[in-house]
Design an enzyme around this catalytic site. Structure first.
Site, mmCIF file in Angstrom:
data_model
loop_
_atom_site.group_PDB
_atom_site.id
_atom_site.type_symbol
_atom_site.label_atom_id
_atom_site.label_comp_id
_atom_site.label_asym_id
_atom_site.label_seq_id
_atom_site.Cartn_x
_atom_site.Cartn_y
_atom_site.Cartn_z
ATOM 1 C CE LYS A 133 32.447 15.273 69.893
ATOM 2 N NZ LYS A 133 32.395 14.345 70.985
ATOM 3 C CE LYS A 214 36.071 11.062 66.328
ATOM 4 N NZ LYS A 214 36.138 10.186 67.447
ATOM 5 C CE LYS A 217 33.244 6.416 73.444
ATOM 6 N NZ LYS A 217 33.388 7.775 73.898
HETATM 7 P P1 ATP Z 1 32.324 10.652 70.928
HETATM 8 O O1 ATP Z 1 31.616 10.133 69.719
HETATM 9 O O2 ATP Z 1 31.468 10.717 72.145
HETATM 10 O O3 ATP Z 1 33.102 11.917 70.648
HETATM 11 P P2 ATP Z 1 34.500 8.915 70.427
HETATM 12 O O4 ATP Z 1 33.966 7.702 69.793
HETATM 13 O O5 ATP Z 1 35.160 9.935 69.549
HETATM 14 O O6 ATP Z 1 33.363 9.571 71.292
HETATM 15 P P3 ATP Z 1 36.229 9.247 72.668
HETATM 16 O O7 ATP Z 1 35.784 8.857 74.012
HETATM 17 O O8 ATP Z 1 36.123 10.700 72.350
HETATM 18 O O9 ATP Z 1 35.461 8.439 71.552
HETATM 19 O O10 ATP Z 1 37.692 8.745 72.379
HETATM 20 C C1 ATP Z 1 38.369 7.752 73.100
HETATM 21 C C2 ATP Z 1 39.650 7.382 72.414
HETATM 22 O O11 ATP Z 1 39.365 6.685 71.186
HETATM 23 C C3 ATP Z 1 40.513 8.582 72.009
HETATM 24 O O12 ATP Z 1 41.875 8.229 72.177
HETATM 25 C C4 ATP Z 1 40.223 8.761 70.546
HETATM 26 O O13 ATP Z 1 41.283 9.370 69.843
HETATM 27 C C5 ATP Z 1 40.032 7.330 70.095
HETATM 28 N N1 ATP Z 1 39.143 7.255 68.946
HETATM 29 C C6 ATP Z 1 37.836 7.650 68.909
HETATM 30 N N2 ATP Z 1 37.314 7.429 67.702
HETATM 31 C C7 ATP Z 1 38.309 6.890 66.944
HETATM 32 C C8 ATP Z 1 38.394 6.440 65.590
HETATM 33 N N3 ATP Z 1 37.343 6.485 64.802
HETATM 34 N N4 ATP Z 1 39.556 5.935 65.154
HETATM 35 C C9 ATP Z 1 40.648 5.851 65.969
HETATM 36 N N5 ATP Z 1 40.639 6.259 67.254
HETATM 37 C C10 ATP Z 1 39.486 6.774 67.747
#
Ligand code: ATP
Ligand code: LTN
Length: 350
Positions: A133, A214, A217
């Site tokens: 990040k 991955k 969001k």
């Molecule tokens: P950001 O993009 O803002 O970092 P994010 O999409 O990674 O957000 P988080 O709020 O950080 O989402 O994560 C919420 C939950 O979803 C956590 O348990 C994280 O491990 C899970 N998660 C996020 N992205 C994935 C993914 N691509 N596959 C599986 N689990 C995920």
């Protein structure tokens, strides 16, 4: 002052490592950084929902964490409410679990400071999420660096046994465990040492357009991400346009064939079949994509329905979060007091 007869230090109170009822305590959180997606659902929400009856569950919209990257102040409150509505849309039942917003329980920020003083610069520097990040950002916020200490605070405040998260959070969980054990050794038994619960299939759902990254969001293109609230047409379009490769062979090989392997893994998570069996059923990308789109549309339909219900009444949602914060604070304040006392801070007399 009474000091320890041998070391000369003040005696450290020893405590048992159980602070709550026999039910397993579960804690997890999601940042209000944007629309929730299939990765959040398969990696986190599905496990939350599956365990909600047999465990004592605390689920949190971790808004303080979302301040560690650039955000829009005018949108954060609405996004926070919306993220909570998505928790319920995913299938959590408000009567069974405690839902709350991180910034409503001030103990999180206070505990984070205590833990920052128990984690080293070197440990935080090794966190891959920080490195990813921070890369390419001009001004990296100090909060992005200390983020794992706040996350450890979230978890340890609730005497958590299990933390259901996606694979990307394993390293943060390891750090949380290390900090908890170190604190207990140094200051006396204070924290429960938690365990990560990572799903077997689709623990890391990849971006449909860039399958070596991955699904996220806040990063990547909208076409690479299936949102929880996407309708049948959007889902079908995005799966149809998902990047595969040119050799046309359906097989599971994440290193050589990340695109197809991602689709196979999603299919395996949705149907519950082992990924090798899913792969053996298909000869062509087209039919795999068609079946996967259909399965996803079916899985997400009830989520969209529940979302309509819960998002239509933000007042009710806000009430629920108020009650959740009261319940959470009652637990968190006790753990914080325990940690402060263990570290030797002077307590108030009144
Ligand atoms: P950001 O993009 O803002 O970092 P994010 O999409 O990674 O957000 P988080 O709020 O950080 O989402 O994560 C919420 C939950 O979803 C956590 O348990 C994280 O491990 C899970 N998660 C996020 N992205 C994935 C993914 N691509 N596959 C599986 N689990 C995920
Ligand atoms: N860092 C997590 C979100 C998060 C979290 C938590 C998850 C913050 N605090 C406590 C589980 C438990 C992420 O998904 N990026």
């Amino acid at each position: 002052m009474i000091s320890h007869p041998v070391s000369g230090r003040l005696p450290v109170p020893r405590r048992a490592a159980t602070y709550h009822s026999a039910m397993t305590r579960v804690f997890s959180g999601v940042q209000p950084t944007g629309a929730l997606h299939l990765g959040n659902y398969l990696g986190a929400f599905r496990q939350w929902v599956a365990g909600q009856r047999e465990s004592d569950c605390y689920f949190c919209v971790v808004d303080l964490h979302s301040l560690t990257v650039e955000h829009e102040p005018g949108e954060l409150a609405a996004l926070t409410l919306d993220t909570a509505a998505c928790f319920l849309a995913a299938g959590l039942e408000p009567d069974l679990v405690t839902l709350f917003v991180q910034s409503h329980v001030h103990e999180h920020a206070e505990m984070a400071w205590l833990l920052e003083c128990n984690v080293s610069f070197g440990e935080l520097s090794r966190m891959t999420q920080f490195k990813e990040k921070a890369a390419g950002r001009g001004a990296v916020k100090a909060g992005l660096f200390t983020y794992p200490a706040l996350m450890a605070a979230d978890i340890l405040l609730y005497d958590t046994d299990r933390v259901p998260v996606g694979d990307d959070q394993r390293q943060h969980l390891e750090l949380t465990r290390d900090v908890a054990m170190r604190f207990n050794n140094r200051y006396g038994e204070t924290f429960v040492v938690p365990e990560a619960a990572v799903p077997e299939a689709a623990a890391r759902v990849m971006d449909l357009q860039a399958p070596t990254q991955k699904m996220s969001k806040s990063e990547g293109s909208p076409l690479g991400r299936i949102d929880l609230l996407d309708g049948p047409e959007e889902v079908t379009q995005k799966i149809r346009r998902a990047v595969t490769d040119t050799d046309g062979e359906v097989s599971y090989d994440p290193d050589r064939k990340p695109g197809v392997s991602n689709l196979l893994e999603i299919m395996s998570a949705v149907t519950g079949e082992p990924v090798a069996e899913v792969a053996s059923r298909y000869q062509q990308y087209g039919s795999l994509k068609a079946d996967l789109a259909e399965a996803l549309v079916e899985m997400l339909q009830p989520v969209r329905k529940r979302y309509e219900l819960y998002s239509s009444d933000p007042g009710e949602m806000a009430n629920l979060l108020e009650q959740g914060a009261d319940k959470a604070a009652a637990v968190a304040s006790k753990t914080l007091a325990r940690a402060k006392e263990a570290m030797g801070l002077l307590g108030r007399t009144a």
